[in-house]
Write a protein that holds these residues in place. Structure first.
Motif, PDB file in Angstrom:
ATOM      1  N   LEU A 394       0.812  -1.223   0.000  1.00  0.00           N
ATOM      2  CA  LEU A 394       0.000   0.000   0.000  1.00  0.00           C
ATOM      3  C   LEU A 394       0.841   1.267   0.000  1.00  0.00           C
ATOM      4  CD1 LEU A 394      -2.728  -1.103   2.586  1.00  0.00           C
ATOM      5  CD2 LEU A 394      -2.834  -1.195   0.082  1.00  0.00           C
ATOM      6  N   CYS A 395       2.158   1.143   0.006  1.00  0.00           N
ATOM      7  CA  CYS A 395       3.031   2.315   0.067  1.00  0.00           C
ATOM      8  C   CYS A 395       3.732   2.540  -1.270  1.00  0.00           C
ATOM      9  CB  CYS A 395       4.095   2.140   1.158  1.00  0.00           C
ATOM     10  SG  CYS A 395       3.415   2.145   2.833  1.00  0.00           S
ATOM     11  N   PRO A 396       4.016   3.798  -1.597  1.00  0.00           N
ATOM     12  CA  PRO A 396       4.804   4.075  -2.809  1.00  0.00           C
ATOM     13  C   PRO A 396       6.208   3.503  -2.664  1.00  0.00           C
ATOM     14  CG  PRO A 396       3.752   6.077  -1.964  1.00  0.00           C
ATOM     15  CD  PRO A 396       3.595   5.039  -0.913  1.00  0.00           C
ATOM     16  N   LEU A 397       6.792   3.123  -3.786  1.00  0.00           N
ATOM     17  CA  LEU A 397       8.188   2.702  -3.770  1.00  0.00           C
ATOM     18  C   LEU A 397       9.079   3.929  -3.628  1.00  0.00           C
ATOM     19  CD1 LEU A 397       8.196   0.133  -6.733  1.00  0.00           C
ATOM     20  CD2 LEU A 397       8.028  -0.376  -4.288  1.00  0.00           C
ATOM     21  N   ASN A 398      10.136   3.823  -2.824  1.00  0.00           N
ATOM     22  CA  ASN A 398      11.095   4.924  -2.756  1.00  0.00           C
ATOM     23  C   ASN A 398      12.136   4.744  -3.858  1.00  0.00           C
ATOM     24  OD1 ASN A 398      13.025   3.056  -1.819  1.00  0.00           O
ATOM     25  ND2 ASN A 398      12.453   3.431   0.314  1.00  0.00           N
ATOM     26  N   ALA A 399      13.070   5.680  -3.950  1.00  0.00           N
ATOM     27  CA  ALA A 399      14.032   5.669  -5.055  1.00  0.00           C
ATOM     28  C   ALA A 399      14.902   4.421  -5.058  1.00  0.00           C
ATOM     29  CB  ALA A 399      14.906   6.926  -5.004  1.00  0.00           C
ATOM     30  N   MET A 400      15.293   3.934  -3.885  1.00  0.00           N
ATOM     31  CA  MET A 400      16.117   2.732  -3.808  1.00  0.00           C
ATOM     32  C   MET A 400      15.367   1.522  -4.343  1.00  0.00           C
ATOM     33  SD  MET A 400      18.955   1.257  -3.082  1.00  0.00           S
ATOM     34  CE  MET A 400      19.868   2.391  -2.013  1.00  0.00           C
ATOM     35  N   GLU A 401      14.100   1.403  -3.970  1.00  0.00           N
ATOM     36  CA  GLU A 401      13.292   0.258  -4.417  1.00  0.00           C
ATOM     37  C   GLU A 401      13.016   0.326  -5.917  1.00  0.00           C
ATOM     38  OE1 GLU A 401      11.021  -0.140  -0.095  1.00  0.00           O
ATOM     39  OE2 GLU A 401      10.211   1.099  -1.701  1.00  0.00           O
ATOM     40  N   VAL A 402      12.762   1.520  -6.424  1.00  0.00           N
ATOM     41  CA  VAL A 402      12.567   1.686  -7.865  1.00  0.00           C
ATOM     42  C   VAL A 402      13.835   1.271  -8.610  1.00  0.00           C
ATOM     43  CG1 VAL A 402      12.264   3.390  -9.705  1.00  0.00           C
ATOM     44  CG2 VAL A 402      10.790   3.468  -7.702  1.00  0.00           C
ATOM     45  N   THR A 403      14.976   1.673  -8.088  1.00  0.00           N
ATOM     46  CA  THR A 403      16.253   1.356  -8.723  1.00  0.00           C
ATOM     47  C   THR A 403      16.488  -0.150  -8.782  1.00  0.00           C
ATOM     48  OG1 THR A 403      17.176   3.453  -7.931  1.00  0.00           O
ATOM     49  CG2 THR A 403      18.739   1.753  -8.620  1.00  0.00           C
ATOM     50  N   ARG A 404      16.277  -0.828  -7.661  1.00  0.00           N
ATOM     51  CA  ARG A 404      16.499  -2.276  -7.628  1.00  0.00           C
ATOM     52  C   ARG A 404      15.539  -2.999  -8.572  1.00  0.00           C
ATOM     53  NH1 ARG A 404      17.237  -5.555  -2.329  1.00  0.00           N
ATOM     54  NH2 ARG A 404      18.226  -6.893  -3.903  1.00  0.00           N
ATOM     55  N   LEU A 405      14.294  -2.523  -8.625  1.00  0.00           N
ATOM     56  CA  LEU A 405      13.307  -3.151  -9.504  1.00  0.00           C
ATOM     57  C   LEU A 405      13.711  -2.995 -10.968  1.00  0.00           C
ATOM     58  CD1 LEU A 405      10.647  -4.546 -10.088  1.00  0.00           C
ATOM     59  CD2 LEU A 405       9.479  -2.347  -9.784  1.00  0.00           C
ATOM     60  N   LEU A 406      14.100  -1.785 -11.354  1.00  0.00           N
ATOM     61  CA  LEU A 406      14.494  -1.547 -12.744  1.00  0.00           C
ATOM     62  C   LEU A 406      15.718  -2.368 -13.130  1.00  0.00           C
ATOM     63  CD1 LEU A 406      13.979   2.319 -13.095  1.00  0.00           C
ATOM     64  CD2 LEU A 406      12.577   0.491 -14.079  1.00  0.00           C
ATOM     65  N   LYS A 407      16.698  -2.446 -12.243  1.00  0.00           N
ATOM     66  CA  LYS A 407      17.893  -3.234 -12.538  1.00  0.00           C
ATOM     67  C   LYS A 407      17.535  -4.715 -12.691  1.00  0.00           C
ATOM     68  CE  LYS A 407      21.763  -2.532 -10.435  1.00  0.00           C
ATOM     69  NZ  LYS A 407      22.755  -2.414  -9.342  1.00  0.00           N
ATOM     70  N   GLY A 426      12.406  15.685   0.394  1.00  0.00           N
ATOM     71  CA  GLY A 426      13.842  15.450   0.469  1.00  0.00           C
ATOM     72  C   GLY A 426      14.593  15.970  -0.729  1.00  0.00           C
ATOM     73  N   GLY A 427      13.862  16.493  -1.748  1.00  0.00           N
ATOM     74  CA  GLY A 427      14.510  17.091  -2.892  1.00  0.00           C
ATOM     75  C   GLY A 427      15.364  16.097  -3.663  1.00  0.00           C
ATOM     76  N   LYS A 428      16.465  16.579  -4.230  1.00  0.00           N
ATOM     77  CA  LYS A 428      17.338  15.751  -5.052  1.00  0.00           C
ATOM     78  C   LYS A 428      17.968  14.601  -4.260  1.00  0.00           C
ATOM     79  CE  LYS A 428      17.482  17.699  -9.217  1.00  0.00           C
ATOM     80  NZ  LYS A 428      17.301  16.977 -10.494  1.00  0.00           N
ATOM     81  N   GLU A 429      18.179  14.818  -2.978  1.00  0.00           N
ATOM     82  CA  GLU A 429      18.809  13.772  -2.176  1.00  0.00           C
ATOM     83  C   GLU A 429      17.957  12.508  -2.165  1.00  0.00           C
ATOM     84  OE1 GLU A 429      20.511  12.948   2.358  1.00  0.00           O
ATOM     85  OE2 GLU A 429      19.731  14.918   1.810  1.00  0.00           O
ATOM     86  N   ALA A 430      16.618  12.674  -2.207  1.00  0.00           N
ATOM     87  CA  ALA A 430      15.729  11.519  -2.212  1.00  0.00           C
ATOM     88  C   ALA A 430      15.885  10.688  -3.482  1.00  0.00           C
ATOM     89  CB  ALA A 430      14.279  11.983  -2.066  1.00  0.00           C
ATOM     90  N   LEU A 431      16.415  11.303  -4.548  1.00  0.00           N
ATOM     91  CA  LEU A 431      16.573  10.608  -5.830  1.00  0.00           C
ATOM     92  C   LEU A 431      17.975  10.058  -6.048  1.00  0.00           C
ATOM     93  CD1 LEU A 431      14.671  13.125  -8.160  1.00  0.00           C
ATOM     94  CD2 LEU A 431      13.781  11.043  -7.114  1.00  0.00           C
ATOM     95  N   LEU A 432      18.895  10.288  -5.106  1.00  0.00           N
ATOM     96  CA  LEU A 432      20.293   9.900  -5.311  1.00  0.00           C
ATOM     97  C   LEU A 432      20.488   8.418  -5.639  1.00  0.00           C
ATOM     98  CD1 LEU A 432      22.433  11.972  -2.782  1.00  0.00           C
ATOM     99  CD2 LEU A 432      22.381  12.108  -5.261  1.00  0.00           C
ATOM    100  N   PRO A 433      19.789   7.486  -4.971  1.00  0.00           N
ATOM    101  CA  PRO A 433      19.985   6.077  -5.349  1.00  0.00           C
ATOM    102  C   PRO A 433      19.650   5.814  -6.809  1.00  0.00           C
ATOM    103  CG  PRO A 433      18.840   6.248  -3.249  1.00  0.00           C
ATOM    104  CD  PRO A 433      18.882   7.626  -3.820  1.00  0.00           C
TER     105      PRO A 433
END
Length: 567
Positions: A394-407, A426-433
């Motif tokens: 029920l929660c959105p994926l964060n940037a780390m989870e999106v990254t692992r899924l795409l890889k 969190g701005g750009k820092e939230a997208l760093l992974p």
């Protein structure tokens, strides 16, 4: 002079954090000048009479500078910039996208400045890593596999209305006595859904539809009107044989006191007729509010086709939005195929879903406080903890989870990615992974030329429309969470021939994300297997009551060759 001008065009620049520059002190430079002289034998190698000669030092400095220019200034093997249209390098947020006062500090500290330099360095290193690892990565993954489109099984749009529907059209579009007014709310995609239902309700009641009124959004304060977002004349023209659309009430009905109503959830056409038709025939004007999810998803075939006609054909964006959206999509396409991500990482999304961003304890506290102050914003079940919501998908994926899924799904490291959505908490820092693994990450702000977005500034609905266009035209689309935009794009991409659409299987995949002992190769195999049937293949609208035809247009709105011959 012409030659020097050409050389100037080849010059490139890299930004270096100030800490690195300051580490080279003036004393270090002086030590170079004051270093012991070489032996007389080495001095004789040069044609200069003495190492003390000013000509010697001038020649040495010139040679050093010239070699430096060759190494840095004329390097043409530069990776594709993640900000191709920006006139200046983008400024990364020093405080994760929020002012320091919001987190309790009033001034930028020296550590904050170091963090800013570190973030810039990480992004530069990610781009360099992309170039260094490109050859190795290409050997592991077949790039073409990720961009491969699903088999559409021959399905194509098929809106063949029945004879009874066509026969009733003349009386409905020529009626001048009954008018339906609607007020729609929410964001742009939520408004789209309600406009679709408004057209269908007008058809059910045999009334003319007054152009829907868009309620000012309480979160973004967007005061856009229908014609600011959508092509009004196109809307009227496409629906000529279904419903008469008028810009305003005629003079004969202006002084009429309308019948007001707000239907309950999932009402049927028979309920609407029994509730409103007699009063509408008497008063002439019906005003409906709060249409979100009010109309049943299980409608007669002709009304389902009408819903598809409105959603996929009539609701075209206004010309200025369409032109800019197409330009940005073309800029993404100019370098090859691209992936569009709808990242639901804004502050209000975390608050409404009852989830936490996981960036730091400070940001989790911001969300918890906001939820305590505005408990009515929580749209999920309040009896579940955050971890229960997370594991339930029920929660959105964060940037780390999106990254692992795409890889795991085989996205190439040099994939160009367009990310749609508002500014993440969190701005750009939230997208760093995500940036570290996929450095070619762009938003509409990165791709727009100076001044192009200015007419749409502070208009959240118009900005969302631009994201919708670029996402719709992408080769692959993936949302990090469900929602109105994701549902609408799923239907649009199906209606366009089943373009690839990745639906994250969050409930089943998240336990594997948490298993740190699972080998990476096994993790990738499992994730691919879980998503084998979630890549945009044709899906029948089997659950008529639960599945919306604008998300699953088969079988009412699309048919393959065998069904087409039967019509």
């Amino acid at each position: 002079m012409a030659k020097s001008k050409n050389n100037a065009k080849k010059l490139s620049y890299i930004s270096v954090p100030s800490q690195i520059i300051n580490s080279i002190s003036s004393s270090s430079m002086q030590s170079l000048l004051d270093s012991p002289k070489k032996s007389s034998r080495s001095s004789r190698f040069f044609s200069f009479p003495s190492w003390r000669s000013p000509r010697f030092w001038f020649f040495s400095l010139f040679l050093f500078g010239f070699l430096g220019m060759l190494k840095f200034g004329f390097n043409l093997d530069i990776p594709f910039s993640p900000y191709p249209c920006a006139t200046t390098p983008p400024q990364l947020s020093t405080s994760n996208g929020y002012s320091k006062s919001e987190l309790g500090d009033e001034k930028l500290t020296q550590n904050d400045q170091k963090d800013e330099a570190l973030m810039a360095t990480v992004q530069l290193m990610a781009q360099e890593k992309s170039g260094e690892d490109k050859e190795e990565y290409d050997g592991e993954v077949d790039k073409s596999e990720f961009w491969k489109q699903p088999d559409g099984l021959g399905y194509r749009p098929c809106l063949a209305f029945s004879r009874d529907y066509r026969r009733a059209t003349e009386g409905i579009v020529n009626n001048r006595r009954k008018y339906l007014m609607v007020v729609v709310s929410g964001g742009m995609n939520q408004q789209r859904n309600q406009i679709v239902d408004a057209v269908v309700i007008a058809r059910i009641l045999g009334a003319a539809l007054v152009v829907p009124i868009l309620q000012v959004n309480v979160i973004w304060g967007d005061e856009s009107e229908f014609a600011d977002i959508f092509d009004l004349e196109h809307f009227k023209s496409v629906l000529t044989n279904d419903v008469r659309v008028v810009s305003a009430l005629p003079s004969t009905h202006i002084m009429t006191r309308p019948v007001e109503g707000s239907p309950p959830l999932h009402v049927t056409p028979s309920w609407i007729r029994s509730r409103y038709l007699r009063r509408l025939n008497k008063e002439g004007v019906l005003l409906l509010r709060g249409l979100d999810s009010r109309l049943s998803k299980d409608l007669p075939p002709d009304l389902q086709k009408l819903r598809c006609k409105v959603a996929f054909q009539a609701l075209r964006f206004a010309k200025p939005i369409l032109e800019l959206g197409n330009k940005i999509a073309d800029r993404m396409r100019s370098q090859g195929p691209y992936l569009a991500l709808h990242l639901r990482m804004e502050k209000d999304v975390w608050v409404r879903t009852g989830c936490l961003p996981g960036l730091s304890p400070e940001y989790d506290e911001i969300i918890n406080k906001a939820r305590i102050q505005r408990p009515e914003l929580l749209t999920g079940r309040s009896n579940m903890t955050y971890h229960e919501r997370k594991l339930a998908g029920l929660c959105p994926l964060n940037a780390m989870e999106v990254t692992r899924l795409l890889k795991a799904l085989g996205a190439p490291r040099d994939a160009r990615i367009y990310w749609a959505g508002g500014q993440p908490l969190g701005g750009k820092e939230a997208l760093l992974p995500l940036i570290q693994e996929f450095p070619h990450l762009y938003s509409k702000q990165d791709l727009a030329l100076p001044g192009e977005l200015e007419p749409f500034a502070k208009k959240a609905s118009l900005m969302a429309a631009i994201d919708f266009i670029v996402s719709e035209k992408s080769d692959v689309f993936m949302p990090s969470h469900g929602g109105n935009m994701g549902h609408a794009l799923q239907g649009h991409r199906a209606y366009a021939g089943h373009k690839k659409y990745i639906t994250p299987n969050k409930r089943q995949m998240l336990p594997y994300f948490l298993n740190s002992t699972l080998p990476e190769s096994e993790f990738k195999r499992i994730i691919k297997e879980l998503h084998h049937d979630s890549l945009g293949q044709p899906q029948l609208r089997t659950s008529r009551a639960a599945r919306d035809v604008t998300k699953y247009p088969i079988p009412e709105c699309m048919c393959n060759d065998s069904r087409a011959r039967s019509h």
